[in-house]
Design a protein around this motif. Structure first.
Motif, short mmCIF file in Angstrom:
data_model
loop_
_atom_site.label_atom_id
_atom_site.label_comp_id
_atom_site.label_asym_id
_atom_site.label_seq_id
_atom_site.Cartn_x
_atom_site.Cartn_y
_atom_site.Cartn_z
N ALA A 38 31.52 43.54 47.34
CA ALA A 38 31.14 42.40 48.18
C ALA A 38 31.47 41.08 47.50
O ALA A 38 31.86 40.11 48.15
CB ALA A 38 29.64 42.48 48.50
N ILE A 39 31.31 41.02 46.18
CA ILE A 39 31.63 39.80 45.43
C ILE A 39 33.14 39.60 45.37
O ILE A 39 33.64 38.47 45.44
CB ILE A 39 31.04 39.88 44.02
N SER A 40 33.89 40.69 45.27
CA SER A 40 35.34 40.60 45.11
C SER A 40 36.05 40.20 46.39
O SER A 40 37.12 39.57 46.33
CB SER A 40 35.90 41.95 44.63
N ILE A 41 35.49 40.54 47.55
CA ILE A 41 36.17 40.27 48.82
C ILE A 41 36.49 38.78 49.00
O ILE A 41 37.65 38.42 49.27
CB ILE A 41 35.36 40.83 50.00
N PRO A 42 35.50 37.86 48.90
CA PRO A 42 35.86 36.44 49.08
C PRO A 42 36.77 35.92 47.97
O PRO A 42 37.59 35.03 48.20
CB PRO A 42 34.50 35.73 49.04
N LEU A 43 36.64 36.47 46.76
CA LEU A 43 37.51 36.04 45.67
C LEU A 43 38.95 36.47 45.92
O LEU A 43 39.89 35.76 45.58
CB LEU A 43 37.00 36.62 44.35
N ALA A 78 40.27 36.66 48.87
CA ALA A 78 40.76 35.72 49.88
C ALA A 78 41.19 34.40 49.24
O ALA A 78 42.04 33.69 49.77
CB ALA A 78 39.67 35.46 50.92
N MET A 79 40.60 34.07 48.08
CA MET A 79 40.96 32.84 47.37
C MET A 79 42.16 33.03 46.47
O MET A 79 42.64 32.08 45.84
CB MET A 79 39.78 32.37 46.51
N GLY A 80 42.68 34.27 46.36
CA GLY A 80 43.82 34.53 45.50
C GLY A 80 43.47 34.73 44.04
O GLY A 80 44.34 34.64 43.17
N VAL A 81 42.19 35.02 43.76
CA VAL A 81 41.76 35.25 42.38
C VAL A 81 42.34 36.58 41.90
O VAL A 81 42.40 37.55 42.64
CB VAL A 81 40.21 35.26 42.30
#
Length: 275
Positions: free
Chosen positions: A176-181, A183-186
């Motif tokens: 869950a933490i990795s999903i938005p990251l 999307a940011m290209g992290v």
């Protein structure tokens, strides 16, 4: 020295649960994205694991250490359950007043990092408490206690059970933490780091809880109830809504996947509880 060694052992167990959160980034090394269906299943799995660990691990152990009948057990464990729920309620209030965007992980200055760590402490501290409380019988010489030998150490079975349960549960949190990251290209490695970072308060919570219940063993049933109450309420107010949010566009709102995940989680943990 034995007391210090026990504190170090409990800290390491809490650290292992935190490191397990980083495993949530592993799927992104292999695929670009994770479907909503699998997200629902993962959150259901985490929910089933935590409820089973709380009821068949913490509460069951709490009942075992209470001398007396059902009423005595309820009076000993019940207040802890209520305080555990209250902790999560307060945590929700703090989180609502201090929301931050995932982008802040990558752009935070020192003050923002302190704020983020404080928020994460409120969120993940109860999970560390559950680990710490489960180690309360560490070092107690009692033939009736269920123990297991690992790497030359004799550990309470409940401690191993809860450490495994929290570690498994942390994996979908890492996703869950990795999903938005993502999307940011992290990058994948930085996603893994921030996932672990989000659970770093767990070793601290584990050590504090362990020290408290060993310092005042008469509060041990309270401690078991506290950890169980916090965990079950966390599932009801965070895990299940998170799962349903991911599944709102699926047939049936994702309820079938959620029930399947919960069932799998319970079936995984219950045999361990009675092993």
């Amino acid at each position: 020295m034995a007391a210090v060694a026990n504190l170090v052992l409990v800290f390491v167990a809490g650290l292992l649960t935190a490191l397990a959160t980083g495993l949530g980034a592993i799927p992104f090394f292999l695929v670009e994205d994770i479907s909503d269906r699998w997200n629902v299943v993962l959150w259901g799995l985490a929910s089933g694991i935590m409820v089973a660990a709380s009821l068949f691990g913490l509460v069951r152990e709490g009942l075992a250490v209470v001398d007396g009948g059902v009423v005595d057990a309820a009076l000993a464990i019940g207040p802890g359950v209520l305080v555990g729920v209250a902790l999560v309620v307060v945590g929700h209030e703090v989180l609502e007043d201090a929301e931050f965007d995932a982008k802040e992980y990558e752009e935070a200055d020192f003050r923002k990092l302190v704020l983020i760590l404080g928020i994460l402490t409120v969120h993940s501290f109860p999970e560390g408490v559950a680990v710490g409380v489960s180690f309360a019988e560490l070092g107690i010489e009692d033939p009736s206690l269920a123990t297991v030998s690992l790497a030359g150490l004799t550990l309470p079975v409940l401690a191993v059970f809860m450490t495994v349960a929290i570690s498994i549960h942390n994996v979908p949190e890492g996703v869950a933490i990795s999903i938005p990251l993502r999307a940011m290209g992290v990058s994948e490695w930085r996603m893994a780091w921030w996932a672990v970072f989000s659970s770093l308060p767990q070793p601290l919570g584990a050590v504090i809880a362990y020290y408290f219940v060993t310092l005042a063993e008469q509060f041990l049933p309270f401690g078991f109830g506290f950890a169980a109450g916090a965990m079950v309420y966390l599932v009801a107010t965070e895990f299940l809504p998170e799962a349903l949010e991911h599944g709102e566009d699926l047939p049936g709102g994702g309820r079938r996947e959620l029930v399947g995940g919960i069932t799998a989680g319970v079936l995984v943990m219950v045999p361990l509880a009675f092993a």
